[in-house]
Design a protein around this motif. Structure first.
Motif, PDB file in Angstrom:
ATOM      1  N   UNK A 147       1.043  -0.933  -0.237  1.00 59.88           N
ATOM      2  CA  UNK A 147       0.428  -0.290   0.080  1.00 59.88           C
ATOM      3  C   UNK A 147       0.714   1.013  -0.082  1.00 59.88           C
ATOM      4  N   UNK A 148       2.051   0.697   0.789  1.00 57.31           N
ATOM      5  CA  UNK A 148       2.642   2.647   0.988  1.00 57.31           C
ATOM      6  C   UNK A 148       3.562   2.165  -0.136  1.00 57.31           C
ATOM      7  N   UNK A 149       4.052   1.336  -1.275  1.00 64.42           N
ATOM      8  CA  UNK A 149       4.568   1.568  -2.211  1.00 64.42           C
ATOM      9  C   UNK A 149       3.510   2.088  -3.446  1.00 64.42           C
ATOM     10  N   UNK A 150       2.659   2.285  -3.217  1.00 65.50           N
ATOM     11  CA  UNK A 150       1.539   2.282  -4.171  1.00 65.50           C
ATOM     12  C   UNK A 150       1.700   3.687  -4.199  1.00 65.50           C
ATOM     13  N   UNK A 151       0.944   3.849  -2.860  1.00 69.08           N
ATOM     14  CA  UNK A 151       0.924   5.505  -2.870  1.00 69.08           C
ATOM     15  C   UNK A 151       2.003   6.294  -3.224  1.00 69.08           C
ATOM     16  N   UNK A 152       3.079   5.581  -2.838  1.00 65.70           N
ATOM     17  CA  UNK A 152       4.622   6.721  -3.639  1.00 65.70           C
ATOM     18  C   UNK A 152       4.484   6.557  -5.136  1.00 65.70           C
ATOM     19  N   UNK A 153       3.988   5.510  -5.652  1.00 64.91           N
ATOM     20  CA  UNK A 153       4.081   5.311  -7.280  1.00 64.91           C
ATOM     21  C   UNK A 153       3.464   5.924  -7.579  1.00 64.91           C
ATOM     22  N   UNK A 154       2.325   6.896  -6.614  1.00 63.73           N
ATOM     23  CA  UNK A 154       1.486   7.658  -7.432  1.00 63.73           C
ATOM     24  C   UNK A 154       1.417   8.852  -7.135  1.00 63.73           C
ATOM     25  N   UNK A 155       1.796   8.769  -6.332  1.00 59.71           N
ATOM     26  CA  UNK A 155       1.922  10.863  -6.064  1.00 59.71           C
ATOM     27  C   UNK A 155       3.742  10.987  -6.683  1.00 59.71           C
ATOM     28  N   UNK A 156       4.686   9.891  -6.998  1.00 61.32           N
ATOM     29  CA  UNK A 156       5.025  10.412  -7.809  1.00 61.32           C
ATOM     30  C   UNK A 156       4.546  10.173  -9.261  1.00 61.32           C
ATOM     31  N   UNK A 157       4.078   9.535  -9.816  1.00 58.51           N
ATOM     32  CA  UNK A 157       3.621   9.387 -11.125  1.00 58.51           C
ATOM     33  C   UNK A 157       4.264   8.392 -11.667  1.00 58.51           C
ATOM     34  N   UNK A 158       4.634   7.445 -11.173  1.00 63.59           N
ATOM     35  CA  UNK A 158       5.302   6.685 -11.938  1.00 63.59           C
ATOM     36  C   UNK A 158       4.992   5.336 -11.456  1.00 63.59           C
ATOM     37  N   UNK A 159       5.900   4.123 -11.361  1.00 66.12           N
ATOM     38  CA  UNK A 159       5.513   3.002 -11.731  1.00 66.12           C
ATOM     39  C   UNK A 159       6.094   2.898  -9.936  1.00 66.12           C
ATOM     40  N   UNK A 160       5.984   1.599  -9.340  1.00 71.43           N
ATOM     41  CA  UNK A 160       6.592   0.915  -7.862  1.00 71.43           C
ATOM     42  C   UNK A 160       7.942   1.481  -8.067  1.00 71.43           C
ATOM     43  N   UNK A 161       8.313   1.238  -7.282  1.00 71.62           N
ATOM     44  CA  UNK A 161      10.038   0.687  -6.969  1.00 71.62           C
ATOM     45  C   UNK A 161      10.304  -0.361  -6.027  1.00 71.62           C
ATOM     46  N   UNK A 162      10.407  -1.165  -6.904  1.00 70.83           N
ATOM     47  CA  UNK A 162      10.034  -2.994  -6.151  1.00 70.83           C
ATOM     48  C   UNK A 162      11.656  -2.446  -5.465  1.00 70.83           C
ATOM     49  N   UNK A 163      12.376  -2.114  -5.967  1.00 71.67           N
ATOM     50  CA  UNK A 163      13.935  -2.260  -4.547  1.00 71.67           C
ATOM     51  C   UNK A 163      13.280  -1.619  -3.481  1.00 71.67           C
TER      52      UNK A 163
END
Length: 145
Positions: free
Chosen positions: A114-130
């Motif tokens: 959920x946190x990774x998705x939220x960050x990706x949404x805010x940054x307008x990109x893909x999830x940072x898998x690392x």
């Protein structure tokens, strides 16, 4: 990539639950969905009323977790673990399982997702898998202490 509508997601979970309750044959992801729903009795009444499930809104202001989002995240986590994607998630899950039961371990991963998705949404990109995996590893380390 499969991109179901809000209604399709809700219908999928309602139908999987209906089939489970009626002991009908579950297919594909319905098997996992029904098992997840079994572990969330707080959602049973809603899922047993598809008309309500399709129309009900779940807003942050209401203070309610969206059960369909929650179940969808669970489904995503189960799939990620089963195929070890991103690579290393299965090992992180197994580390969590040394201290937590299945459901609690999935919830720990779900929080990180959920946190990774939220960050990706805010940054307008893909999830940072690392970063996602590092978050999981931190949680696993915290659980082992």
């Amino acid at each position: 990539m499969f991109n179901p509508s809000r209604e399709q997601v809700r219908q999928f979970f309602c139908e999987a639950w209906r089939k489970y309750r009626e002991r009908a044959i579950l297919e594909g992801a319905e098997v996992t969905a029904a098992d997840l729903i079994r572990h969330h009795p707080e959602y049973h009444a809603l899922l047993e009323n598809p008309a309500l499930a399709l129309e009900q809104e779940f807003t942050p202001e209401s203070g309610q977790m969206n059960p369909f989002l929650h179940l969808s995240l669970h489904l995503a986590v189960a799939e990620q673990i089963s195929i070890d994607q991103p690579p290393g998630i299965r090992a992180a899950y197994q580390a969590l399982r040394t201290r937590l039961d299945v459901h609690a371990a999935e919830h720990a991963i779900l929080e990180c997702l959920g946190e990774a998705l939220w960050r990706a949404q805010r940054q307008g990109g893909a999830i940072d898998a690392a970063a996602y995996l590092e978050s999981l590893r931190r949680v696993a380390r915290a659980c082992s202490q």
